[in-house]
Design a protein around this motif. Structure first.
Motif, PDB file in Angstrom:
ATOM      1  N   ALA A  47      25.609  53.954  43.974  1.00  0.00           N
ATOM      2  CA  ALA A  47      24.158  54.017  43.432  1.00  0.00           C
ATOM      3  C   ALA A  47      24.293  55.138  42.590  1.00  0.00           C
ATOM      4  N   VAL A  48      25.154  56.032  42.717  1.00  0.00           N
ATOM      5  CA  VAL A  48      25.365  57.471  42.196  1.00  0.00           C
ATOM      6  C   VAL A  48      25.765  57.296  40.627  1.00  0.00           C
ATOM      7  N   GLY A  49      26.517  56.091  40.286  1.00  0.00           N
ATOM      8  CA  GLY A  49      26.999  55.842  38.995  1.00  0.00           C
ATOM      9  C   GLY A  49      28.147  56.373  38.590  1.00  0.00           C
ATOM     10  N   VAL A  50      29.127  56.416  39.554  1.00  0.00           N
ATOM     11  CA  VAL A  50      30.500  57.058  39.305  1.00  0.00           C
ATOM     12  C   VAL A  50      31.536  56.118  39.565  1.00  0.00           C
ATOM     13  N   THR A  51      31.408  54.762  39.749  1.00  0.00           N
ATOM     14  CA  THR A  51      32.077  53.805  40.039  1.00  0.00           C
ATOM     15  C   THR A  51      32.212  52.507  39.032  1.00  0.00           C
ATOM     16  N   GLY A  52      32.227  53.270  37.904  1.00  0.00           N
ATOM     17  CA  GLY A  52      32.276  51.935  36.581  1.00  0.00           C
ATOM     18  C   GLY A  52      31.363  51.040  36.661  1.00  0.00           C
ATOM     19  N   ARG A  53      31.863  49.827  36.536  1.00  0.00           N
ATOM     20  CA  ARG A  53      30.896  48.727  36.313  1.00  0.00           C
ATOM     21  C   ARG A  53      30.292  48.088  37.826  1.00  0.00           C
ATOM     22  N   TRP A  68      37.444  41.097  43.307  1.00  0.00           N
ATOM     23  CA  TRP A  68      37.362  41.792  42.044  1.00  0.00           C
ATOM     24  C   TRP A  68      38.483  41.552  41.227  1.00  0.00           C
ATOM     25  N   VAL A  69      39.759  41.723  41.912  1.00  0.00           N
ATOM     26  CA  VAL A  69      40.956  41.657  41.229  1.00  0.00           C
ATOM     27  C   VAL A  69      41.014  40.094  40.635  1.00  0.00           C
ATOM     28  N   ALA A  70      40.680  39.394  41.447  1.00  0.00           N
ATOM     29  CA  ALA A  70      40.938  37.984  40.894  1.00  0.00           C
ATOM     30  C   ALA A  70      39.955  37.545  39.573  1.00  0.00           C
ATOM     31  N   ALA A  71      38.714  38.267  39.552  1.00  0.00           N
ATOM     32  CA  ALA A  71      37.941  38.259  38.481  1.00  0.00           C
ATOM     33  C   ALA A  71      38.099  38.984  37.065  1.00  0.00           C
ATOM     34  N   VAL A  93      36.752  34.770  53.535  1.00  0.00           N
ATOM     35  CA  VAL A  93      36.642  34.200  52.153  1.00  0.00           C
ATOM     36  C   VAL A  93      35.195  34.423  51.576  1.00  0.00           C
ATOM     37  N   PHE A  94      34.422  34.753  52.223  1.00  0.00           N
ATOM     38  CA  PHE A  94      33.078  34.947  51.805  1.00  0.00           C
ATOM     39  C   PHE A  94      33.064  36.495  51.173  1.00  0.00           C
ATOM     40  N   SER A  95      33.830  37.463  51.893  1.00  0.00           N
ATOM     41  CA  SER A  95      33.945  38.523  51.346  1.00  0.00           C
ATOM     42  C   SER A  95      34.608  38.635  49.890  1.00  0.00           C
ATOM     43  N   SER A  96      35.505  37.897  49.855  1.00  0.00           N
ATOM     44  CA  SER A  96      36.527  37.522  48.595  1.00  0.00           C
ATOM     45  C   SER A  96      35.454  37.174  47.573  1.00  0.00           C
ATOM     46  N   VAL A  97      34.697  36.129  47.852  1.00  0.00           N
ATOM     47  CA  VAL A  97      33.768  35.409  47.029  1.00  0.00           C
ATOM     48  C   VAL A  97      32.880  36.559  46.548  1.00  0.00           C
ATOM     49  N   ALA A  98      32.152  37.191  47.521  1.00  0.00           N
ATOM     50  CA  ALA A  98      31.408  38.424  47.047  1.00  0.00           C
ATOM     51  C   ALA A  98      31.913  39.172  46.027  1.00  0.00           C
ATOM     52  N   GLY A  99      33.215  39.936  46.259  1.00  0.00           N
ATOM     53  CA  GLY A  99      33.837  40.586  45.332  1.00  0.00           C
ATOM     54  C   GLY A  99      34.125  40.065  44.029  1.00  0.00           C
ATOM     55  N   TYR A 100      34.491  38.633  43.911  1.00  0.00           N
ATOM     56  CA  TYR A 100      34.518  37.969  42.724  1.00  0.00           C
ATOM     57  C   TYR A 100      33.336  37.641  41.761  1.00  0.00           C
ATOM     58  N   LEU A 101      32.428  37.691  42.527  1.00  0.00           N
ATOM     59  CA  LEU A 101      31.212  37.594  41.779  1.00  0.00           C
ATOM     60  C   LEU A 101      30.453  39.121  41.280  1.00  0.00           C
ATOM     61  N   LEU A 102      30.908  39.999  41.867  1.00  0.00           N
ATOM     62  CA  LEU A 102      30.498  41.236  41.410  1.00  0.00           C
ATOM     63  C   LEU A 102      31.448  41.730  40.180  1.00  0.00           C
ATOM     64  N   GLY A 103      32.678  41.231  40.244  1.00  0.00           N
ATOM     65  CA  GLY A 103      33.670  41.564  39.248  1.00  0.00           C
ATOM     66  C   GLY A 103      33.507  40.634  37.892  1.00  0.00           C
TER      67      GLY A 103
END
Length: 307
Positions: free
Chosen positions: A242-248, A169-172, A40-50
């Motif tokens: 960090a390279v800037g090729v992964t969108g947002r 991220w998908v949830a967000a 769940v912690f991983s999912s929350v981290a993904g949500y906060l990023l998205g």
């Protein structure tokens, strides 16, 4: 007579108080509460990023739905493996092999958790529910039966294991693109050094249950080399944003340096396992791998909110 009556009353009260405690204990053990919370912690981290703005209602639904789906996977897994769990020291005291819970109530619990999880995630958006359903299907129907047949089970299990970070991220965003794909890739590669380290130090116990968890089936040089390679790929995948090729999904150079630092830490312990080939070295690598993925997620999230 009075003493006997008082004793019976005391025992009755003691049992009534112990029943809720026993139910809670069984629930925590059969859903693997610590593992479920970490997922769940991983999912929350993904949500906060998205998320562009944090919706705490959606975040709550993600936590509830995520726990239900992971918990259901764990319950189904333990139902299927109950006889094998009874053979291993690590798992013989779980509710099913220990006889504290029957198969029928466990199946009912798993079914309720599955339905609840899918419904709750669907309220967030259909894509989140779909990926949650795929995760539980792959874990229960593919990964679990393959564990006693082939070392490739770890490869198959890496797919559902990598979904939670992406799921947030998908949830967000209600969208699957390069960003959640990158999060998936990071956690996918991470699964291998993590689970092979576990398979190494629990080798003898897994052997009792007939589980094949190491790529070569042995605690040897070949397995250790693969642990190193996948550790390196995990770190490289972690630095791609960090390279800037992964969108947002982007991390600053400072965060990239921090990720590189903990990456060197991970690779060091992977190399250490190669040199020592001991259970202690494998256990240390497992602990470092857990710390790595947790710190990585924290760094990613903090980087987003302070830049």
């Amino acid at each position: 007579m009075y003493l006997c009556s008082a004793k019976k009353e005391y025992l009755s009260i003691a049992r009534s108080h112990s029943v809720p405690g026993s139910i809670i204990r069984n629930f925590k053990e059969i859903t693997k509460v610590r593992l479920s919370v970490s997922v769940v912690f991983s999912s929350v981290a993904g949500y906060l990023l998205g998320a562009e703005t944090i919706d705490y209602y959606i975040l709550l639904l993600l936590c509830i739905g995520g726990y239900c789906m992971v918990g259901a996977s764990n319950v189904f897994n333990q139902i299927i493996e109950r006889d094998l769990d009874a053979l291993m020291d690590r798992t013989k005291d779980r509710p099913l092999p220990a006889g504290r819970m029957g198969v029928t109530p466990a199946f009912i619990l798993a079914s309720i958790l599955t339905l609840t999880g899918i419904v709750v995630l669907y309220v967030i958006n259909p894509q989140t529910a779909m990926f949650g359903a795929i995760s539980i299907f792959m874990y229960v129907s593919l990964y679990t039966p393959l564990k006693t047949r082939t070392p490739l089970s770890v490869f198959v299990g890496a797919f559902p294991g990598a979904i939670p970070f992406m799921l947030g991220w998908v949830a967000a965003t209600n969208d699957f693109g390069i960003e959640p794909g990158t999060l998936f890739m990071i956690q996918f590669f991470w699964q291998f050094p993590h689970f092979w380290a576990i398979g190494w130090f629990l080798y003898e116990d897994y052997k009792k249950g007939g589980f094949f968890m190491l790529p070569n089936g042995k605690r040897d040089k070949g397995t250790a080399i693969q642990v190193i390679l996948y550790s390196i790929w995990t770190v490289l995948a972690s630095l791609i944003p960090a390279v800037g090729v992964t969108g947002r999904l982007y991390i600053t150079p400072i965060s990239a340096i921090l990720i590189g630092g903990i990456g060197i830490w991970l690779i060091y312990y992977a190399v250490r396992l190669y040199k020592l080939k001991t259970e202690k070295a494998a256990r240390q690598l497992m602990l470092v791998s857990v710390s790595y993925i947790t710190l990585l997620q924290v760094i990613y999230v903090v980087d987003k909110f302070i830049r």
